[in-house]
Design an enzyme around this catalytic site. Structure first.
Site, PDB file in Angstrom:
ATOM      1  N   SER A 610       0.832  -1.193   0.000  1.00  0.00           N
ATOM      2  CA  SER A 610       0.000   0.000   0.000  1.00  0.00           C
ATOM      3  C   SER A 610       0.873   1.252   0.000  1.00  0.00           C
ATOM      4  CB  SER A 610      -0.958  -0.042   1.199  1.00  0.00           C
ATOM      5  OG  SER A 610      -1.988   0.906   1.055  1.00  0.00           O
ATOM      6  N   ASP A 684      -8.898  -4.547  -6.540  1.00  0.00           N
ATOM      7  CA  ASP A 684      -8.610  -3.694  -5.385  1.00  0.00           C
ATOM      8  C   ASP A 684      -9.584  -2.507  -5.392  1.00  0.00           C
ATOM      9  OD1 ASP A 684      -7.518  -2.014  -3.418  1.00  0.00           O
ATOM     10  OD2 ASP A 684      -5.473  -2.635  -3.869  1.00  0.00           O
ATOM     11  N   HIS A 718      -7.474  -5.513  -1.693  1.00  0.00           N
ATOM     12  CA  HIS A 718      -6.265  -4.820  -1.244  1.00  0.00           C
ATOM     13  C   HIS A 718      -5.380  -5.714  -0.379  1.00  0.00           C
ATOM     14  CE1 HIS A 718      -3.821  -1.313  -0.650  1.00  0.00           C
ATOM     15  NE2 HIS A 718      -3.895  -1.398   0.658  1.00  0.00           N
TER      16      HIS A 718
END
Length: 752
Positions: A610, A684, A718
């Protein structure tokens, strides 16, 4: 989704030991278990069961089972296999000791809607009213009428009252229910649902929302609110939805509601006092009875902990100033003025006083535990603190006098070897006040090499009795070496990191190792806060499925969580000097592990997930002298695709154009000469992290001839969950490290 494969029940014996395990039995072999929930009286356990059978798709549906806690015998709640959970937004709740309210798939649902091959017309979105509608960019939103019909099909649930005798009764009509919450006295249910018109601009959490009060036998009492779609919440920290929010039951009352309403229309940019008001009202108010104001707040409401009419604690926060306050209220007396208990900067973790320990009531709710001392009429509460210190976290319990504010430390973790935290009070349900000398606490205790075990800690002697004996989850790494290291950035900011070395590593014999640097930048408003130590050197080295620590088995050194503070003091904002501070922090960490002789400076790889992936791309562009290759998982690489803010950046692209450009790795793709592996979930849906971020970044790298590889994981969001994808991520990462770090065969020499 993750699941359990079995349930074991132990009784806590009077001598603080666990009785023999009683294994829950009766469900099919290979069952996947979810949503485990105790009945309020602790006599039964409800859970869902599914069994994946390729030739029987109906077996994949979730059915509700009930287990007897005394015998361990389990059986389906309903005889009919057609009553199945719809677990998109909920599962079930215990209404009382013999009844559950269950989200089920409507029996009339039928087959999924089919998409017509001929479009019904163009897709149109309009803002002819010139409304200002700002939102951070989110992928996977509804896009057309077909999406709306699919959303309705999969999310619509029929609430069913299920009794332990197997009877089922429909509760209301099918709708898109998102939450149900029984009142403490088990007479009412608070029900939240979303409904059309849906929005194509915001996620479903901001769709039109209706909140109603029903009786537990299925009669509508009243509607509390019906909120329109929240499409215009300002993109600014502490901005919220306008109207009633945080609606719930008071945990200390039979059936009293509370909620919060913003007085600034939800816009944190508006200067107003008060900013939030907390209201309370009975479930069925008398005719003409208006909501009562419990408290007015100048910051944004965060939470409330209830005790009784003499005590409640309300927390409010404000991001821009990092301020947090805790108010002490006397809900049952308007004559007692609220007072501030704590007022501090939440970035200053050393000042964290802890949070109140809760006790479970006979109705199954959790309230603040009141503590009494022998020959003392004062009332105390227990503050459970994480214990941030310059030596690392040392969890504690403080006995806190709510009248004088004085504190007495009655327990803290042994900082020499163990990391122990208070988990919960062990006491009989319904106890109003707890005598300190009879206090019992469930704690978790671990060390660098010993997995977390649970203990019972008993006063007054503070005798500790271990009640679990879990085996080490990865014995081949049981003797890994772990150290919390401290060093400084060139501007004087103190930094920390956790250094892991493989089992059996001997520096004098093995010399410097290849090293994996795995990090995540954090924003701060002061150097003092940025330099504070977070974490404990004695915590067990736990691993997630894609943890960087896996590569200790490959004889890598791993530098986990090195501090990467991005600081903006005074009028400066953190991102104004992002790249400079990022590189400086990385240089300090690399220099430290090289100085210690444990890392080979020509074989240091950088990676992150991330914001850590975003960091990785920047470091390969701006600090190629530090790293030989990088692994970037689920990152954002073009900040102009999120023009109304990202992370803690609240300025828009048009207000801080240079910041957005400078902070976009895609604009520096021509500088990346070291090998970079990019991994991303194909679906995602985290804000600003849609797959196009990875695809366009990879295109930019290819356009400049960079040694790079893009891996898109099918059906993955994610955080990676599917077994096949997790295993593939490990394989890809291992291959990359072996080829471009360990063997150092990239075009550019590592460390050059």
């Amino acid at each position: 989704m993750p699941f359990f494969t079995g349930i074991g029940i132990h009784r806590l014996l009077p001598d603080d030991s666990l009785g023999p395990e009683k294994e829950v039995h009766g469900y099919p072999d290979g069952a996947k278990i979810n949503f485990v929930s105790w009945s309020p009286d602790g006599k039964r356990i409800a859970f869902s069961v599914r069994v994946d059978e390729e030739d029987n798709l109906s077996s994949c549906k979730l059915r509700v089972w009930i287990a007897d806690a005394e015998t361990g015998e389990a059986k389906p709640l309903f005889e009919s296999p057609d009553i199945c959970l719809n677990a998109v937004f909920g599962s079930f709740v215990w209404v009382n000791n013999s009844t559950l309210l269950i989200f089920t798939i409507p029996l009339s649902r039928g087959d999924p809607p089919k998409k017509t091959m001929v479009p019904l017309g163009p897709k149109i979105q309009s803002n002819e009213q010139k409304n200002i509608i700002i939102s951070r960019m989110t992928d996977n939103l509804l896009k057309d009428e077909y999406d709306e019909s699919l959303f309705d099909y999969y999310t619509t649930a029929q609430l069913v009252l299920g009794s332990l005798d197997g009877t089922a009764k429909d509760f209301g009509t099918p709708a898109v229910y998102t939450a149900v919450e029984p009142s403490p006295d088990q007479k009412y249910v608070l029900i939240t649902s979303i409904h059309r018109p849906y929005s194509y601009k915001v996620p479903c959490a901001r769709f039109s929302q209706k909140v109603q009060v029903w009786t537990t036998d299925g009669k509508l009492v009243r509607e509390l609110c019906d909120l329109p779609p929240a499409e215009d919440i300002p993109v600014c920290y502490n901005s919220v939805r306008e109207g009633m929010r945080s609606i719930s039951w008071r945990a200390d009352k039979p059936s009293t509601l509370y909620w919060v309403e913003a007085q600034d229309r939800g816009d944190a940019n508006v200067e107003v006092s008060p900013r939030d008001i907390i209201y309370t009202q009975p479930a069925e108010p008398a005719a003409g009875e208006k909501p009562e104001i419990l408290h007015k707040l100048d910051l944004r409401f965060r939470s409330v902990s209830w005790c009784d009419d003499s005590l409640a604690l309300v927390n409010e926060t404000w991001y821009k100033t990092s301020q947090t306050r805790t108010w002490l209220l006397c809900p049952g007396s308007k004559d007692v003025a609220p007072r501030i208990l704590f007022d501090r900067v939440f970035e200053n973790v050393y000042s964290d006083p802890g949070s109140p320990m809760m006790t479970r009531t006979s109705t199954g709710t959790n309230v603040i535990a009141k503590i009494k001392k022998e020959n003392d009429e004062q009332i105390y509460i227990l503050l459970n603190g994480r214990g941030f210190t310059p030596e690392g976290n040392i969890p504690f319990l403080d006995l806190f006098d709510i009248n004088t504010g004085s504190k007495e430390r009655i327990w803290e973790s042994n900082k020499e070897k163990y990391f122990e935290t208070a988990v919960a009070l062990v006491f009989g349900q319904g106890e109003e006040d707890i005598n300190l000398n009879q206090l019992k606490m469930l704690t978790s205790k671990e060390s660098k090499t010993e997995i977390t075990q649970y203990h019972i800690l008993s006063w007054p002697l503070k005798k500790s009795s271990q009640i679990t004996n879990f085996p080490h989850p990865y014995p081949t790494l049981a003797s890994l070496q772990k150290e919390m290291i401290k060093y400084q950035r060139k501007d004087g900011v103190p930094l920390t990191a956790t250094l892991y070395l493989p089992p059996g590593y001997d520096q004098s014999k093995d010399g410097p190792l290849p090293c994996l640097f795995w990090a995540y930048p954090e924003d701060y408003k002061s150097k003092d806060a940025a330099g504070q130590v977070r974490g404990s050197p004695n915590e067990f080295s736990g691993m997630t499925p894609t943890s960087s620590l896996i590569f200790l088995a490959r004889r890598f050194a791993v530098l986990a969580g090195p501090s990467i503070p991005i600081i903006g003091e005074g009028d400066k904002l953190p991102n104004d000097r992002f790249v400079e501070q990022l590189v400086s922090s990385a240089e300090a960490a690399v220099e430290e592990v090289v100085r210690r002789g444990v890392a080979d400076p020509s074989r240091i790889a950088v990676g992150g997930h991330s914001y850590g992936a975003f960091m990785t791309a920047h470091l390969l562009a701006h600090a190629p002298h530090l790293f030989c290759c990088g692994i970037a998982r689920s990152g954002s690489y073009n900040k102009t695709l999120t023009p109304f803010g990202f992370q803690t950046e609240f300025r828009t692209l048009w207000e801080a154009t240079n910041v957005y450009i400078e902070m976009s790795p895609i604009t520096h793709a021509n500088k990346i000469k070291k090998p970079i592996l990019i991994i991303h979930g194909e679906v995602d849906d985290k804000v600003g992290l849609f797959p196009m971020q990875a695809e366009r970044f990879f295109d930019a790298l290819k356009g400049h001839g960079a040694l790079s590889r893009l891996v898109l994981l099918p059906f993955e969001h994610h955080v990676y969950a599917a077994r096949e994808n997790v295993m593939h991520v490990i394989w890809e990462t291992d291959r990359w490290l072996q080829k471009y770090c360990l063997s150092n065969t990239s075009d550019g020499k590592c460390g050059a």
